[in-house]
Design a protein around this motif. Structure first.
Motif, short mmCIF file in Angstrom:
data_model
loop_
_atom_site.label_atom_id
_atom_site.label_comp_id
_atom_site.label_asym_id
_atom_site.label_seq_id
_atom_site.Cartn_x
_atom_site.Cartn_y
_atom_site.Cartn_z
N ASP A 1 0.78 -1.23 0.10
CA ASP A 1 -0.07 0.11 -0.07
C ASP A 1 0.84 1.21 0.10
O ASP A 1 0.53 2.26 -0.75
CB ASP A 1 -0.87 0.03 1.41
CG ASP A 1 -1.98 -1.04 1.08
OD1 ASP A 1 -2.36 -1.37 0.15
OD2 ASP A 1 -2.65 -1.16 2.33
N PRO B 1 3.02 2.60 -4.29
CA PRO B 1 2.03 2.58 -5.48
C PRO B 1 2.51 2.22 -6.62
O PRO B 1 3.99 2.31 -6.92
CB PRO B 1 1.47 4.07 -5.43
CG PRO B 1 2.50 5.00 -4.78
CD PRO B 1 3.39 4.22 -3.68
N THR C 1 -0.95 5.03 -8.60
CA THR C 1 -2.10 4.69 -7.61
C THR C 1 -1.66 3.56 -6.94
O THR C 1 -0.88 2.63 -7.49
CB THR C 1 -3.45 4.49 -8.51
OG1 THR C 1 -4.38 4.32 -7.64
CG2 THR C 1 -3.21 3.38 -9.49
N ARG D 1 -4.22 1.27 -5.91
CA ARG D 1 -5.17 0.30 -6.14
C ARG D 1 -4.53 -1.10 -6.99
O ARG D 1 -4.16 -0.98 -8.02
CB ARG D 1 -6.42 0.88 -6.92
CG ARG D 1 -7.31 1.96 -6.20
CD ARG D 1 -8.49 2.29 -6.80
NE ARG D 1 -8.47 2.78 -8.13
CZ ARG D 1 -8.03 3.88 -8.57
NH1 ARG D 1 -8.40 4.85 -7.64
NH2 ARG D 1 -7.91 4.28 -9.76
N HIS E 1 -5.09 -5.28 -6.22
CA HIS E 1 -5.46 -6.48 -5.84
C HIS E 1 -4.62 -7.76 -6.16
O HIS E 1 -5.04 -8.37 -7.20
CB HIS E 1 -6.85 -6.74 -5.87
CG HIS E 1 -7.83 -5.63 -5.39
ND1 HIS E 1 -7.91 -5.47 -3.94
CD2 HIS E 1 -8.54 -4.73 -5.95
CE1 HIS E 1 -8.66 -4.55 -3.61
NE2 HIS E 1 -8.97 -4.18 -4.60
N CYS F 1 -2.23 -3.29 -11.81
CA CYS F 1 -2.56 -1.95 -11.42
C CYS F 1 -3.96 -1.94 -11.81
O CYS F 1 -4.33 -1.96 -13.10
CB CYS F 1 -1.71 -1.00 -11.85
SG CYS F 1 -2.57 0.63 -11.20
N GLN F 2 -4.87 -1.50 -10.97
CA GLN F 2 -6.35 -1.31 -11.13
C GLN F 2 -6.49 -0.13 -11.92
O GLN F 2 -7.58 0.23 -12.75
CB GLN F 2 -7.33 -1.24 -10.04
CG GLN F 2 -7.33 -2.75 -9.41
CD GLN F 2 -8.32 -2.66 -8.21
OE1 GLN F 2 -8.53 -1.66 -7.57
NE2 GLN F 2 -9.00 -3.73 -8.22
N SER F 3 -5.68 0.72 -11.96
CA SER F 3 -5.94 2.06 -12.79
C SER F 3 -5.17 1.99 -14.15
O SER F 3 -5.85 2.22 -15.22
CB SER F 3 -4.90 3.33 -11.96
OG SER F 3 -5.32 4.51 -12.62
#
Length: 195
Positions: A28, A31, A37, A39, A41, A61-63
């Motif tokens: 966390d 990034p 970012t 975000r 998982h 990366c979720q972004s």
């Protein structure tokens, strides 16, 4: 093991994650190198490198979709957290320095309330977790104080972010002040009880 652009903990030497909570907090705090970012998982897997057991976390990366990967060495003995947040046993972290731990404590305490009055059960649990995080992070800062020492030594700050926290306000790392803040967080956390 990493693709270009991935955020990775170098396998040689690969650093110890004393608990899963510490590994996830480290991720966390680091990034995506492409879009900045956090975000992410990841999927976790057990790996062996040079005969040592470790954990590998990887995913997109979720972004921006860039591959992110982290590899950590596992401890010889698992630390059980019981009914509260714990990031490790007695030894100081190899992943997160005392300045970063202080930032984690500051952030968690700033988001938590000091009075549980009027909170729903879900709100109570969420604020209790924030305060438990602040307590656990302050305990981690104190692990960097040498035996019979009166402050966290400046030589143990190994991240740019942690060193900046120390250089901005070195007085925050004196034992007396750290214990006073920890005791305050513990007193506030006690108001929120336990399930």
């Amino acid at each position: 093991m990493s693709e270009p652009g991935a955020d990775a903990v170098s396998p040689l030497p690969w650093r110890l994650a004393r608990t899963s909570a510490e590994a996830h907090l480290y991720m966390d705090l680091h990034p995506c190198g492409t879009c900045a970012t956090a975000r992410f998982h990841p999927r976790g897997a057990t790996v062996f490198i040079d005969g040592e057991l470790g954990s590998r976390f990887a995913g997109a990366c979720q972004s921006c979709g860039a591959l992110r990967e982290f590899v950590f060495r596992l401890p010889e003995h698992i630390v059980l957290s019981g009914d509260r947040i714990r990031y490790g046993a007695d030894r100081p972290s190899e992943l997160i320095d005392p300045g970063e731990w202080l930032l984690v404590a500051d952030g968690a305490s700033a988001r938590g309330r000091v009075d549980p009055t009027g909170l729903t059960p879900q709100g109570l649990a969420a604020h209790r977790d924030l305060l438990d995080t602040a307590v656990a992070a302050m305990e981690e800062v104190l692990k960097f104080v040498p035996p019979r020492g009166d402050a966290v030594p400046d030589s143990v700050f190994f991240s740019a972010r942690g060193r900046a926290v120390y250089e901005a306000e070195p007085g925050r790392f004196g034992v007396v002040r750290l214990i006073a803040v920890l005791d305050t967080y513990r007193e506030i956390a006690a108001r929120f009880g336990r399930d």
